[in-house]
Design an enzyme around this catalytic site. Sequence first.
Site, PDB file in Angstrom:
ATOM      1  CD  GLU A  49      -2.376  -6.591  -2.609  1.00 24.89           C
ATOM      2  OE1 GLU A  49      -2.361  -7.474  -1.732  1.00 24.89           O
ATOM      3  OE2 GLU A  49      -3.335  -5.837  -2.783  1.00 24.89           O
ATOM      4  CG  ASP A  60      -2.454 -11.720   6.266  1.00 23.32           C
ATOM      5  OD1 ASP A  60      -3.118 -11.509   5.245  1.00 23.32           O
ATOM      6  OD2 ASP A  60      -1.479 -11.020   6.607  1.00 23.32           O
ATOM      7  CE1 TYR A 174      -8.375  -6.069  -0.326  1.00 24.84           C
ATOM      8  CE2 TYR A 174      -6.077  -5.979  -0.970  1.00 24.84           C
ATOM      9  CZ  TYR A 174      -7.184  -6.704  -0.612  1.00 24.84           C
ATOM     10  OH  TYR A 174      -7.114  -8.073  -0.525  1.00 24.84           O
TER      11      TYR A 174
END
Length: 266
Positions: A49, A60, A174
């Site tokens: 990734e 994030d 994911y």
Amino acid sequence: MSRIDRRFAALKAAGRTGLIPFVTAGDPAPQHTVALMHALVDVGADLIELGVPFSDPMADGPVIQHASERAIAKGVGLADVLACVAAFRQRDADTPVVLMGYLNPVEIHGYARFAQEAVAAGVDGVLLVDCPLEESAVLAPLKAAGLQQILLAAPTTAPERMARLCGMAEGFLYYVSFAGITGAGHLSTGDIAARVADIRARAKAPVAVGFGVRDAQSAKAIAGFADAVVIGSALVERLAGATEADDIAHRVHGFLQPIRAALDTH
């Protein structure tokens, strides 16, 4: 069959759990990003990734936010990320590469142009955090070009939406192990094992688990019920400040080797 599909088929046939490390393109040193990618493969990464630096990475935590800031400060943009993938492909034609980031850089670049250039560079898929399934019609040019959209699911995903995600998943799904940002919280594998098992039973694609994976112990616990483990913040943190290719490779091996070993012995 895409590189991603081939890799997961090979992992399944071998009875192995995939290792998917995340690094930010351009960090810690733009000139060594390609060497970093090769180092990841050398130590056992099954898929990479590659983060696209972005000014507002809302999903994030501080570690990856700072990595993006450092890369942007050094002038790294989407075109540079694609150039890194193209250079990586000169030596590695097999390891899948997924670009992880946000919609804005792709929209500015132009969807059709990005799709063409990404495929030409050797990109296999995109994980665009702020482009949910419901808004993914804008990604039609990417899918038409052969790029797989990696979808996200979380503990807070409603059952009816989870059913849609399972039905539409391609490449891999994911699964975000907890509600939060990357690198935050403490992973409680017992809480998510049953959920992941249910998703795997219904999803059209393999399931990778990420967020909160920091070491061999947590990776090994996840390996018992997931098709792959994603590890990002802890690796990015370990790489921060490295400036030489040898040091970067040394840090990659020191950090990921125990994790690879743990996945292979679970």
